[in-house]
Design a protein around this motif. Structure first.
Motif, PDB file in Angstrom:
ATOM      1  N   GLY A   1       2.333 -46.939  -0.774  1.00  0.00           N
ATOM      2  CA  GLY A   1       2.667 -46.000  -1.828  1.00  0.00           C
ATOM      3  C   GLY A   1       3.147 -44.674  -1.275  1.00  0.00           C
ATOM      4  N   ASN A   2       3.121 -43.643  -2.120  1.00  0.00           N
ATOM      5  CA  ASN A   2       3.659 -42.338  -1.711  1.00  0.00           C
ATOM      6  C   ASN A   2       2.659 -41.192  -1.841  1.00  0.00           C
ATOM      7  N   GLN A   3       1.372 -41.521  -1.727  1.00  0.00           N
ATOM      8  CA  GLN A   3       0.378 -40.443  -1.735  1.00  0.00           C
ATOM      9  C   GLN A   3       0.647 -39.529  -0.551  1.00  0.00           C
ATOM     10  N   PRO A   4       0.696 -38.208  -0.765  1.00  0.00           N
ATOM     11  CA  PRO A   4       1.034 -37.260   0.308  1.00  0.00           C
ATOM     12  C   PRO A   4       0.161 -37.430   1.547  1.00  0.00           C
ATOM     13  N   LEU A   5       0.816 -37.420   2.699  1.00  0.00           N
ATOM     14  CA  LEU A   5       0.109 -37.475   3.970  1.00  0.00           C
ATOM     15  C   LEU A   5      -0.216 -36.053   4.410  1.00  0.00           C
ATOM     16  N   ASN A   6      -1.256 -35.904   5.206  1.00  0.00           N
ATOM     17  CA  ASN A   6      -1.728 -34.587   5.644  1.00  0.00           C
ATOM     18  C   ASN A   6      -0.671 -33.874   6.480  1.00  0.00           C
ATOM     19  N   ALA A   7      -0.238 -32.706   6.011  1.00  0.00           N
ATOM     20  CA  ALA A   7       0.799 -31.934   6.705  1.00  0.00           C
ATOM     21  C   ALA A   7       0.372 -31.528   8.107  1.00  0.00           C
ATOM     22  N   ALA A   8      -0.921 -31.408   8.337  1.00  0.00           N
ATOM     23  CA  ALA A   8      -1.421 -30.987   9.647  1.00  0.00           C
ATOM     24  C   ALA A   8      -1.086 -31.998  10.736  1.00  0.00           C
ATOM     25  N   ASN A   9      -0.831 -33.241  10.342  1.00  0.00           N
ATOM     26  CA  ASN A   9      -0.513 -34.282  11.316  1.00  0.00           C
ATOM     27  C   ASN A   9       0.942 -34.234  11.785  1.00  0.00           C
ATOM     28  N   PHE A  10       1.738 -33.332  11.211  1.00  0.00           N
ATOM     29  CA  PHE A  10       3.175 -33.311  11.515  1.00  0.00           C
ATOM     30  C   PHE A  10       3.645 -31.950  12.028  1.00  0.00           C
ATOM     31  N   GLN A  11       2.734 -31.208  12.645  1.00  0.00           N
ATOM     32  CA  GLN A  11       3.067 -29.871  13.127  1.00  0.00           C
ATOM     33  C   GLN A  11       4.048 -29.886  14.297  1.00  0.00           C
ATOM     34  N   ASP A  12       4.156 -31.010  14.970  1.00  0.00           N
ATOM     35  CA  ASP A  12       5.109 -31.106  16.089  1.00  0.00           C
ATOM     36  C   ASP A  12       6.557 -31.135  15.608  1.00  0.00           C
TER      37      ASP A  12
END
Length: 291
Positions: free
Chosen positions: A31-42
């Motif tokens: 599905g499209n439940q938002p993923l944690n933005a903190a995991n994409f800081q790179d």
């Protein structure tokens, strides 16, 4: 921090030493439940792409990460705008023939999708530092679009600053991986190149040469990858039969499995023709962008 579960994924990125693969850390979501933005800081600015409403599936293994999306041209073009707006210095979009499907980890679900986003971080990021490793594991995000069906080529809007690649470009990159001095890169390149274009005779022959590689794990990967070409690989059956003359029981088993898959493969002449026609159209579309 990520919530990580322990799973065995022999078909995804693992930490390998010789022919022995370690446990892989991985997770998936549907599905499209938002993923944690903190995991994409790179990757500053990538979150709007990651969490786009069109996402239908997500998988992460040791930092080797994919987001899969399904939608129409309007939805795709919105993603392209967001992708081009990220702070990355390089914005690469791959156009290739569809359709596209991906299996869930336990293969209980098959997900149809129209484009995906590939990110390399975590443990997987170390592979970019190995000889030719960045040719397989890109240092920057890559968006791959599968043209056909819902996605019409002439309705794709490529934003300024985005580089468009086609299969031929990736073939050159992956082929360099086959010549890496690192066994993991060399072995992994086999499957990547095979899945890139299962109708490419030149790719098939390049992989077949690694049946004689000095490393056992590389030979195993080459033998398994050749099955991807199906009936296209029939001319290689004598070579595979010769490879059975080995004391390596694991390799012998893998080769037997590949031989059977090739012999039982269905004729895909029609699919290959449609594939080649779309490859040609994509090439023409790419040339038109330069005008």
């Amino acid at each position: 921090m990520r919530h990580v579960i322990l799973i065995i994924l022999s078909f995804l990125l693992t930490i390998c030493s010789g022919a022995t693969c370690a446990w892989a850390l991985g997770e998936e979501s549907f599905g499209n439940q938002p993923l944690n933005a903190a995991n994409f800081q790179d990757w500053p600015g990538i979150v709007p792409v990651v969490n786009h409403e069109s996402r239908v599936y997500h998988q992460w293994v040791n930092g080797n990460e994919y987001c899969f999306y399904r939608g129409n041209n309007e939805s795709l073009n919105d993603v392209l705008k967001k992708f081009a707006a990220t702070d990355e210095k390089v914005h690469e979009v791959v156009l290739r023939p569809g359709p596209a499907v991906v299996d869930s980890f336990n293969k209980s679900k098959t997900i149809h999708y129209h484009w995906n986003l590939h990110l390399v971080g975590g443990i997987a990021k170390t592979m970019t530092k190995k000889d030719q490793g960045a040719k397989i594991w890109s240092k920057h995000p890559i968006l791959t679009i599968y043209v056909g069906g819902n996605i019409q080529l002439d309705k794709i809007k490529i934003p300024k600053g985005v580089s468009v690649l086609e299969l031929a470009d990736l073939e050159k990159r992956y082929s360099k991986g086959l010549k890496s001095t690192d066994t993991t890169v060399r072995g992994w390149s086999n499957g990547q190149l095979a899945r890139l274009d299962p109708y490419s005779e030149s790719n098939m022959k390049a992989i077949a040469r690694l049946l004689e590689d000095d490393d056992k794990w590389v030979r195993l990967n080459a033998a398994g990858a050749l099955a991807t070409f199906g009936k296209k690989a029939e001319p290689l059956l004598p070579t595979l039969q010769e490879t059975l003359n080995t004391d390596d029981q694991q390799l012998k088993t893998r080769v037997k499995e590949t031989i059977k898959k090739i012999e039982d493969a269905k004729d895909k002449t029609k699919a290959e023709k449609e594939h080649q026609e779309m490859v040609s159209k994509i090439s023409q579309f790419r040339k038109s962008l330069a005008k």
